[in-house]
Design an enzyme around this catalytic site. Structure first.
Site, PDB file in Angstrom:
ATOM      1  CG  ASP A   1       2.386  -9.593 -11.128  1.00  0.00           C
ATOM      2  OD1 ASP A   1       2.969  -9.454 -10.480  1.00  0.00           O
ATOM      3  OD2 ASP A   1       2.069  -8.247 -12.062  1.00  0.00           O
TER       4      ASP A   1
ATOM      5  CD  GLU B   1       4.030 -11.088  -4.978  1.00  0.00           C
ATOM      6  OE1 GLU B   1       3.113 -11.534  -5.044  1.00  0.00           O
ATOM      7  OE2 GLU B   1       4.678 -11.219  -6.125  1.00  0.00           O
TER       8      GLU B   1
ATOM      9  CG  ASP C   1       6.085  -3.966  -9.509  1.00  0.00           C
ATOM     10  OD1 ASP C   1       5.971  -4.675 -10.769  1.00  0.00           O
ATOM     11  OD2 ASP C   1       4.816  -3.766  -9.297  1.00  0.00           O
TER      12      ASP C   1
END
Lengths: 952, 560
Positions: A528, A531, A606
Site C-alpha cells: 500500500d 505512490e 480508499d
C-alpha cells in the site's frame, strides 16, 4: 456523512506550470488558426531508413537568428503492427547543459521508462518498406502492408492509415512541444510604470517565464534544477467518437471532453500517482495509478496509443464535428476526437496501434508491457480484509465464524496494526503472539494470510531494517543528496529506493522465512502507500526534486515508482522458496503503471460506503480491464463509512464479478463480516460468494486467457460488440471473459429491477431461471429484487462450473465439473476450460489441462488446446498431473435451449478415448413461464482431462 | 466404470448384511435408517413421488430435490438456501426441496457419533472435530488418508467431560453460596428499611414539634422592636481594623484575579489551537501521536469545565473591588461615627413616660407591631446583628431534624429502589456487586466490576478507560462453538449485563460493553472482542448464572 476530497491538496492545471504552459500553447495555436505553423520539421539530410526503423533529426526552429533545437527522432515499426515515435533532445542527451542549485541530478531526459514498462514485442517489422521524397516519407508495414505511416517533413506530422483509411494523426494540430534546455537569465526587475512593449516578444512559449523555474505548491518549493523540460503532442482520431482507457480516474468508461462541450470536465485528465483521500466521483482528478494507454473506437474499428512517460502527465480531450475533414468521409465517422498529451519531462515516446479490433489493440499493448500474471487460484477467490483484525485470536475467530456460517473464503488480511509500532517485518508481541499458529489454522483449510508491507521504513532506533537502509544507502535521497525523511504511518520514515538493484536484493532478503519470522508459505503481501504516499509532502507525495538511484529526479520516475516497489516484493516472494518448489507470488498494489499487471492485483483505493461509489466501481474496473490490468477490484462494502445492509449485499453481488474480490473496511467502521449482516442479508451475501466459487473454473480460464494474450477478464459492451454503434458508451454491464455470461450488478438503492441492454438478434437466458430474452438493440427490464443478481447467459457458449460448495477454493480441487451449454437458434456452442494446480509453476512444464468444448450437430466434443509440444513430448510433471486428474470428472451437463425433439429421449452416447462407448441418462424438461427448455445429462463421468464426445 | 463399481459395492453390502443390524448406506444416521431399507428402489424422503433405482443411491450424483439419495457424498451439498438459486433435476416448484438429512453420519466408534456437513465430505481435509473416525474422507481424494482417531479423541473428550461435569457441580455449589450471600444482603437491606421507617416516623414527629417551637420563637422575635445594643464603644476601633484588613484582601484578590485572567486567556488560546487541530487534522493518516493527542483533547473537552469566573462571578468581584466609600458596599463612616436612628429616637421618647404608662404603651405598641407585621404592613425587624439566640437555636434544631429526616427518606428510597432493582435470578448479582475480575488480552488489561463498570488499561501505558457503566441485566441468544474445556458460551439463551455510556471514543461513540455470561466454576473473563468501534463484548464465566436462564441448545455435536 458524505465526504469529499480536499481539492486544495492537489494541483489544478493552472497550478502545474507545464500544464498551464501547454494549455496556453494550445490556446495560442487555436487563436492563430490557419496562420499557425508548427515549428518542428524533419531534416531530410539526417534521415536514415533501416529495416523497420527510421532515424532523423527533428529541428525546432525558434525564429530568425536564434539557434534551432536539435531533437533526435526515431520511428520504429514492430512486428506486432505497433509503431513507435521517440523524440529526444540532443543537448540534454549529451550533457551539454547546466543544472541549477548545484543539483546532482542526471542531465538527460529520462530514458529508462522502457526498462520498467516494456518486456517484449519489440521485434522489428523488417518487411516494412519506406519511400521518401522531399516532402514526406511513406512507410508501408504490417501484415500484407495494410498499415501505412505518412511522415510529413515540414511541419513534422505523422498520419497513420490502415486499409487506406486514416486512423491516427500525430501533430496534426501542431501542438507538439519539446521544451529545450535553457539557462536562466537573470533579468532586471521591470519598473512598475513601464508599459509592456507590444509585439516585441517572440511567438514561442518563452514570453511567460513565471513557471519555468522554482514552483511552489502548498508550502513546498520545487527547485526544478533542470528548468522547463515538458513534452507535448496532439493525437487526433479522425472519425472516432469514443475514447477509453488512461486509468486511474473515478470517471466514465467512455472518456469525457475536457475543454468545452456538454458534460465536459474543466480540467484535463491527470496522471500523477497520488494518495487522494476520500476521492470524488465523476472527476478527471488523478488517483493512485497511471496507465497512459488510450484506445479510440468507432463502428468496427479500434486503434490506440500508449504514451510511455513516467512523469506527471495531463491529457485534454476534445470531440469535434468533423464535417470539414474529407478524409473521414465514407467511413461513418462524424466526430473526430482530438487529444492533447503533455508530460512534465522525459522523452516524447508514443506507440500507435492500429487494431482493427479492441482485442488486437489490447493484445499489441500487452505484448509490449506484459500480460497479467497467472495468479494462484486463491487470489481470484474471496478475500476477507479489514483495518484491522486486531489479534491473532481475532483472525482465528473470524476464520471459525466463516466456517460456522458456511461462507466460503480463501484469504484473510492484516492491515498495518499487526506490526510492532508500524515497523514492517515485525509483529506486535501483545496482539500477535502466535502468528505461525494462526497461519497453521488457516492452512488447515487451505487458506492464506496477506500482510501489509509499505515502502516507508520507520526512522527509529533499534530497528534493524532502517539501520541497514541507512548504512547501505538504500533509501530515496532529497535534493541535496542526503537520505530523504518524511512522514507516514509510523511518523518519521525513510523510503526504500527500488530503482536500486542492490536495494531490491536487500528487500528480497527481508522476506526470507528466517528473516520475517512469523510468516509461512501461506503468507502473502499487500503493498500500500506506494505512490508513494508521504503525509507531509507536496500533494501527499515525494518532492519532485528528490533523487533516486542513477541520479534520476523523482519527477522523472514518479508514476513508475509504485511499480518498482511491487516488483521488489514480487521477486522477494519468489525468492522465499527454493527454485524447485517456487509458487506464484501474490502482491496487491495500490499504485500502478503500465506493466504492473505482470506483478499482481490492484484495487481502486480508499472508496466510500456510498451507492455512488459502488456504481463508479464498475466503469473503473472495466477501464482497467481494457487497459491491460484486468486483475482489479474495488473494496467491497466501501472503505470509509458504514454501508447499509442493502448496500453491503448489493456490493457483494457486484464484487462477485470483480476480478479481484475483497471485502475491506476502515478502522473506524463497524464490523461487517458477512455473517454479521443478519437475515436475509447473510444468506444472500453467501449466495453471491458461492456463485463466485461455483464459477471459479470460468474465472480461472479467463485469467489464463488474460495471461497469454491480454484479453480482458471483464469485457465491456463495445469490446464484445464492436459493431453495435448505439451502445459504445455502456459502462454498467459486462461479460465475464469469453463465457457469454453477461452481468449487470444492481448499484442503486431499493431496486426491484434493472434495465439491461441486449444487442439485436442475440439470445440470452437468465442464469438462474433460464428465462429467455432476445435482444433487439435496446434495453429490457429484468427483475432484480435483493436476492437476485442480474446475470444472463448468451446463447452459443459452454460454461464450466464446480457446483459443490466448499470452505475454500483449494478444497474444491478434486470436485467434479458441471458444464452448462447455452444453445441458440443455431444450436451451436463453444467454450474453453483451463485447469492447473493453481499454485506452482508446473504449468510451464505442461502440468495443466486446457480443453475446448464445442457443441454442433447434436454432439458435444472436448478437444485438447494444450501446446503441441506438451502433447507430443509430455514432461514428467505433465504425466503426473494428468494421472492425478483422472479422478476429476464431468458430473453433469446442463443444456439450456435444448431442442424440443429431445423430449422423450432418455440417454446420450458417450465415447471417451479407448474406453468402450456407453450410454448415460439424459432428461429433457419443458421450460415454464418464459423459460427455455432444458436438459440434463446425468453423470456422463467423462474425465475432465480427456478427449471425448457425447452424442445427443 | 466407476458407476458400475459403486453399484456393485452398495448392492453387495445390502445383500450380505440384510439379516443383521439395520444395514445402513454410507452416511445414514440410525434415525433415518427406515428410509433406506428397500433394496430395489429408493424414494426421496421429502418427495415421495420420486423413485430411483437403488444404484442411484450414494452414486455421487444428486437426484433427489431434498438430497436424500446422497447421504454419503457431497453431491447434494449445494442444496441449501445459502447457494445460488438453481434448478435441480426437477423443474417443478411444488416439490419440497428442504434438505432432508442433517449431514453425513460419522459413527465415531469409541466416541460419540455425529453429523458432518456435506460440504466437508471428500474435500481432502480430515475433520476430526466432527468425525474422529476419518470416514468423512472415504474417497481419499488427492491421496488424503484420515486414520481413525476416535480412541484418543474419545478418551480425551471423556476426560474433559468429567472435568466439565465436576466443574459444573462445583459451580452449582458455588452458586448456592452466592445466592445465600445475596439473600443475606437482601435481608440486611430489608432490615435496614424497617429501622429506617421507624426512624422516619420518629423524625417526622420531632420535626412537627420543632416547627411549632420555631413558630413561637418567631412570634416572639417579631414582637421585638429593638435589638440589644452592641458595644458601640469598641465599634469604631474594630471597624478600622476590619477596614484595613479588607483593603489588604481586596488588593490580593485583584492580583489573583489578574493572574487568573492571564491564565484564562492562555487556556482559551490553547483550546482554540487544539480545536482547530481537531477540525483540520487528517484522520486517514492515523498518525498514532496525532490520534492520541486528539483523543486526549476530546476527553478533556468533554469533561465538565470548572467555572473559572463566569460573568456573574466577575460582577461580584467588580463589586467587591470597589473601594468602600459613598457608593461602596460598606460605608465605613457609619461605623466609625454612628448616628442616631429612628428607633433610637422612639426609644428615647418612651423614656419620658412614667413606668406604668410606658409598660402599657410598650405592650400596645408591641401588639400593634405584631398585627402590622402579621398583616404584611410592616417588615420584621432587620438588623445586621442577626436574630436572637433563641430563634436561631429553634431554627437550627428544626433544620437538623429535617435534614436527618430527609436523609432517612432518601436512604429509604434508595434501599427500596435497590430491592426492586433486577439483580438477576435469585438476586444473585447482589452478592457480586462491586467485585472485579480482570484479564489480559492483547495490548490491554480488561476489568469487569460486577454491576459497576467495565474498564481497559493499555499495557503500553496511559490511563484507565471506562468501557461502560452498568445499566441492566438482560438475556440474549448466542450461537458459539463450545471449546473442549467448556470455557465458552455455547448456544442458547444467556444472561447478559449491559454496560453503557463509557468514555467517549475517538471518531466513534461512547464506549459500551455487553457482558455475556455462562456457567463456570469461578468468575473468569474468557474473551474480549471489539465488535464494532468501541462496542465491546466480554464473554465471562461465573457460577452466578449456573442453571439459570441458560437454556442450552447444545448443538455442538449435532449442529450442522
Amino acid at each position: 456523512m458524505y465526504l469529499t476530497v480536499k481539492h486544495e491538496g492537489f494541483k489544478t492545471c493552472e497550478q502545474s506550470g507545464f500544464c498551464k504552459r501547454n494549455r496556453a500553447y494550445a490556446d495560442n495555436v487555436g487563436v492563430l488558426g490557419n496562420s499557425w505553423t508548427s515549428p518542428y520539421s524533419l531534416s531530410t539530410k539526417t534521415l536514415k531508413i533501416e529495416n523497420g526503423h527510421i532515424t532523423a533529426t527533428l529541428v525546432k526552429s525558434r525564429g530568425e537568428g536564434v539557434a534551432a533545437v536539435e531533437l533526435p527522432v526515431k520511428i520504429t515499426f514492430l512486428q506486432s503492427e505497433a509503431a513507435r515515435v521517440t523524440v529526444d533532445e540532443k543537448k540534454r542527451r549529451q550533457g551539454e547543459i547546466e543544472l541549477r542549485h548545484g543539483s546532482q541530478a542526471r542531465k538527460e531526459r529520462y530514458n529508462e521508462a522502457s526498462k520498467w514498462a516494456i518486456v517484449g514485442g519489440e521485434e522489428l517489422d523488417r518487411s516494412a518498406k519506406a519511400e521518401t521524397s522531399s516532402k514526406e516519407t511513406v512507410v508501408n508495414y504490417g501484415s500484407d502492408n495494410r498499415c501505412k505511416a505518412v511522415i510529413s517533413h515540414s511541419p513534422f506530422s505523422i498520419d497513420f492509415f490502415r486499409d487506406d483509411h486514416l486512423h491516427v494523426k500525430l501533430n496534426g494540430k501542431g501542438l507538439m512541444n519539446m521544451e529545450q534546455w535553457r539557462p536562466k537569465v537573470e533579468k532586471p526587475e521591470i519598473m512598475e510604470d513601464e508599459e509592456p512593449k507590444e509585439g516585441k516578444q517572440p511567438v514561442e512559449e518563452g514570453e511567460d517565464e513565471s513557471t519555468w523555474w522554482e514552483e511552489t505548491f502548498g508550502g513546498n518549493i520545487d527547485s526544478k534544477p533542470k528548468g522547463p523540460e515538458s513534452v507535448g503532442l496532439d493525437i487526433t482520431f479522425p472519425g472516432y467518437e469514443h475514447v477509453y482507457g488512461i486509468p486511474g480516474h473515478a470517471s466514465s468508461l467512455s472518456l469525457k471532453q475536457t475543454r468545452g462541450g456538454s458534460d465536459a470536465y474543466e480540467q484535463p485528465y491527470r496522471l500523477y500517482n497520488s494518495d487522494v483521500f476520500e476521492y470524488e466521483m465523476d472527476s478527471p482528478m488523478t488517483l493512485y495509478g497511471a496507465i497512459p494507454f488510450m484506445q479510440a473506437h468507432r463502428k468496427d474499428s479500434t486503434v490506440g496509443v500508449f504514451w510511455l512517460n513516467a512523469a506527471e502527465t495531463w491529457i485534454d480531450i476534445v470531440k469535434r464535428k468533423a464535417s470539414s475533414n474529407p478524409l473521414s468521409l465514407g467511413i461513418g465517422g462524424k466526430i473526430d476526437t482530438e487529444t492533447h498529451w503533455f508530460s512534465e519531462n522525459g522523452l516524447l515516446d508514443v506507440f500507435v496501434f492500429l487494431g482493427p479490433t479492441p482485442k488486437d489493440v489490447i493484445s499489441q499493448y500487452s505484448e509490449l508491457t506484459g500480460y497479467t500474471q497467472l495468479p494462484q487460484q486463491f487470489a481470484i477467490a474471496y478475500h476477507q480484509c479489514r483495518w484491522n483484525y486486531v489479534t491473532d485470536e481475532d483472525v482465528r475467530d473470524v476464520d471459525k465464524k466463516m466456517d460456522r456460517a458456511r461462507i466460503p473464503y480463501d484469504v484473510i488480511w492484516l492491515d498495518i496494526e499487526y506490526t510492532d509500532g508500524k515497523k514492517y517485518f515485525t509483529w506486535d508481541a501483545h496482539t500477535f503472539p502466535d502468528p505461525l499458529g494462526m497461519e497453521k489454522q488457516l492452512d488447515s483449510h487451505d487458506r492464506k494470510l496477506v500482510v501489509i508491507i509499505d515502502p516507508h521504513i520507520k526512522n527509529e532506533g533499534n530497528y534493524p531494517v532502517v539501520d541497514e537502509l541507512k548504512s547501505k544507502s538504500f533509501g530515496v535521497k532529497n535534493k541535496d543528496n542526503n537520505l530523504y525523511e518524511g512522514w507516514c504511518w509510523p511518523g518519521s520514515s525513510h523510503w526504500i529506493d527500488c530503482f536500486n538493484p542492490a536495494a531490491l536484493e536487500w528487500w528480497k532478503s527481508l522476506f526470507a522465512y528466517s528473516s520475517f519470522t512469523g510468516t509461512a508459505a501461506n503468507t502473502f503481501v499487500w503493498n500500500d502507500m506506494n505512490e508513494p504516499s508521504v503525509f507531509n509532502g507536496p500533494e501527499t507525495t515525494m518532492p519532485k526534486d528528490n533523487i533516486h538511484h542513477g541520479n534520476w529526479e523523482h519527477r522523472d520516475v514518479h508514476n513508475i515508482n509504485g511499480m518498482t516497489f511491487v516488483n521488489a516484493t514480487y521477486h522477494a516472494l519468489l525468492a522465499r522458496d527454493p527454485p524447485a518448489s517456487r509458487r506464484r507470488p501474490f502482491v496487491l498494489t495500490r499504485s500502478y503503471y503500465s506493466g504492473s499487471q505482470r506483478l499482481g492485483a490492484m484495487w481502486t483505493g480508499d472508496n466510500q460506503a456510498e451507492w455512488s461509489h459502488l456504481a463508479a466501481s464498475i466503469p473503473m474496473v472495466l477501464t482497467l480491464n481494457i487497459a491491460g490490468f484486468p486483475f482489479a477490484g474495488a473494496d467491497v462494502g466501501g472503505f470509509f463509512g458504514n454501508p447499509s445492509k442493502e448496500l453491503l449485499t448489493r456490493w457483494y453481488q457486484a464484487g462477485a464479478f470483480y476480478p479481484f474480490f475483497r471485502g475491506h473496511a476502515h478502522i473506524d467502521t463497524r464490523r461487517r463480516e458477512p455473517y454479521l449482516a443478519g437475515e436475509p442479508y447473510t444468506s444472500i451475501i453467501t449466495q453471491a460468494l458461492r456463485l463466485r466459487y461455483q464459477l471459479l473454473p470460468a474465472w480461472y480460464t479467463a485469467f489464463h486467457a488474460a495471461s497469454v494474450s491480454g484479453v480482458p477478464i471483464l469485457q465491456p459492451h463495445y469490446y464484445a460488440h464492436p459493431g453495435d454503434e448505439a451502445a459504445f458508451a455502456i459502462e454498467d454491464q459486462f461479460y465475464l471473459g469469453s463465457t457469454g455470461l453477461l452481468a449487470k450488478p444492481v448499484v442503486t438503492e431499493g431496486a426491484e429491477s434493472v434495465s439491461i441492454y441486449l444487442p439485436r438478434g442475440e439470445t440470452y437466458y437468465d442464469y438462474f431461471t433460464y428465462t429467455t430474452h432476445v435482444g433487439s438493440g435496446s434495453t429490457i427490464t429484468i427483475p432484480a429484487p435483493l436476492d437476485k443478481i442480474p446475470l444472463l447467459m448468451k446463447a452459443g457458449h459452454i460454461i464450466p462450473r464446480k457446483d459443490r460448495p466448499r470452505r475454500s477454493s483449494g478444497l474444491m480441487r478434486w470436485d467434479p465439473f458441471t458444464l452448462v451449454i447455452t444453445l441458440g437458434s443455431k444450436r451451436e456452442a463453444e467454450g474453453d476450460l483451463y485447469v492447473d494446480d493453481g499454485e506452482s509453476y508446473d504449468y510451464e512444464n505442461g502440468a495443466y489441462i486446457h480443453r475446448h468444448f464445442s457443441f454442433s450437430s447434436s454432439t458435444l466434443k472436448s478437444s485438447d488446446l494444450s501446446a503441441d509440444t506438451d502433447v507430443s513430448k509430455p514432461s514428467k510433471k505433465r504425466k503426473a498431473y494428468l494421472t492425478a486428474m483422472t479422478a476429476v470428472r464431468v458430473e453433469k451437463i446442463v443444456v439450456i435451449g435444448a431442442p424440443k425433439e429431445w423430449n422423450g429421449r432418455s440417454e446420450v452416447k458417450v465415447a471417451e478415448g479407448a474406453k468402450p462407448t456407453r450410454t448415460v441418462g439424459m432428461k429433457w424438461f419443458e421450460g415454464e413461464r418464459g423459460a427455455a427448455n432444458w436438459a440434463i445429462v446425468r453423470d456422463p463421468g467423462t474425465e475432465i482431462g480427456n478427449g471425448w464426445t457425447i452424442e445427443f | 466404470m466407476r458407476n458400475t463399481y459403486l453399484l456393485l459395492l452398495s448392492g453387495a453390502a445390502v445383500r450380505t448384511v440384510v439379516a443383521a443390524e439395520a444395514p445402513r448406506p454410507r452416511g445414514v444416521g440410525p434415525e433415518f435408517a427406515k428410509y433406506y431399507k428397500d433394496s430395489e428402489t429408493f424414494t426421496c424422503i421429502s418427495a415421495p413421488s420420486i423413485h430411483l433405482p437403488i444404484a442411484h443411491l450414494n452414486d455421487d450424483f444428486c437426484d433427489c430435490p431434498d438430497g436424500s439419495d446422497e447421504p454419503g457424498t457431497s453431491a447434494c451439498a449445494h442444496l441449501s438456501p445459502l447457494s445460488p438459486a438453481s434448478f435441480g433435476s426437477t423443474p417443478s416448484d411444488n416439490i419440497d426441496t428442504t434438505v432432508a438429512l442433517p449431514g453425513f453420519y460419522c459413527k465415531n466408534k469409541g466416541h460419540q457419533p455425529s453429523y458432518v456437513p456435506f460440504t466437508a465430505i471428500n474435500d481432502g481435509v480430515c475433520d476430526y472435530e466432527f468425525c474422529c473416525d476419518g470416514s468423512d474422507e472415504w474417497a481419499k481424494v488427492g491421496g488424503v488418508k484420515c486414520e481413525d482417531r476416535c480412541k484418543e479423541i474419545g478418551k480425551e473428550w471423556k476426560k474433559q467431560d468429567e472435568q466439565r461435569q465436576k466443574s459444573l457441580s462445583n459451580a452449582a455449589k458455588r452458586r448456592k453460596d452466592i445466592v445465600a450471600d445475596a439473600s443475606r444482603l437482601r435481608k440486611e437491606v430489608e432490615d435496614r428499611l424497617q429501622s429506617l421507617r421507624t426512624e422516619i416516623q420518629g423524625g417526622e414527629m420531632k420535626v412537627k414539634a420543632l416547627e411549632s417551637d420555631l413558630a413561637e420563637a418567631e412570634r416572639q422575635e417579631k414582637s421585638k422592636v429593638v435589638k440589644s445594643p452592641k458595644g458601640l464603644s469598641k465599634m469604631g476601633l474594630l471597624a478600622q481594623l476590619v477596614k484595613d484588613r479588607i483593603e489588604e484582601l481586596r488588593e490580593s484578590l485583584m492580583e489573583v484575579r489578574s493572574q487568573r485572567d492571564t491564565g484564562k486567556a492562555r487556556i482559551a488560546e490553547l483550546e482554540g489551537i487544539l480545536s482547530t487541530f481537531k477540525e483540520e487534522y487528517n484522520p486517514n493518516f492515523n498518525d498514532e501521536g496525532v490520534k492520541r493527542a486528539v483523543r486526549s483533547w476530546e476527553n478533556y473537552a468533554a469533561r465538565d469545565k470548572p467555572a473559572i469566573g463566569d460573568d456573574a462571578h466577575d460582577r461580584d468581584l467588580d463589586e467587591i473591588a470597589k473601594p468602600d466609600g459613598e457608593t461602596g458596599a460598606i460605608k465605613w463612616s457609619e461605623w466609625e461615627e454612628p448616628e442616631e436612628s429612628d428607633v433610637d429616637v422612639l426609644y428615647k421618647f418612651e423614656a419620658y413616660l412614667p413606668t406604668s404608662v410606658r409598660d402599657w404603651l410598650d405592650q400596645k405598641l408591641r401588639d400593634l407591631r405584631v398585627i402590622l407585621v402579621d398583616n404584611g404592613i410592616l417588615a420584621t425587624a432587620h438588623s445586621p446583628d442577626g436574630e436572637s439566640k433563641e430563634l436561631e437555636d429553634a431554627r437550627n434544631a428544626l433544620k437538623a431534624a429535617q435534614d436527618s429526616l430527609n436523609d432517612n427518606i432518601k436512604q429509604l428510597t434508595t434501599h427500596q429502589e435497590d430491592l426492586e432493582k433486577d439483580y438477576g435470578a435469585d438476586d444473585v448479582f447482589r452478592a457480586l456487586k462491586g467485585q472485579c475480575v480482570s484479564k489480559d488480552s492483547g495490548e490491554y488489561t480488561y476489568e469487569l466490576c460486577w454491576l459497576d463498570k467495565t474498564k481497559q488499561k493499555s499495557k503500553k501505558g496511559g490511563s484507565q478507560t471506562t468501557m461502560g457503566n452498568f445499566v441492566s441485566v438482560d438475556k440474549i441468544m448466542v450461537d458459539d462453538e463450545m471449546p473442549p474445556n467448556g470455557k465458552g458460551l455455547g448456544s442458547g439463551e444467556r444472561v447478559a449485563l449491559r454496560y453503557e455510556n463509557g468514555q467517549h471514543c475517538w471518531n466513534g461513540p461512547n464506549r459500551s460493553t455487553l457482558v455475556v455470561l455462562a456457567c463456570a466454576e469461578k468468575d473468569e473473563v474468557w474473551k474480549i472482542t471489539e465488535e464494532e468501534k468501541c462496542v465491546y463484548r466480554m464473554e465471562v464465566g461465573t457460577p452466578a448464572v449456573c442453571g439459570v436462564g441458560e437454556k442450552n441448545e447444545d448443538k455442538s455435536r449435532d449442529e450442522l
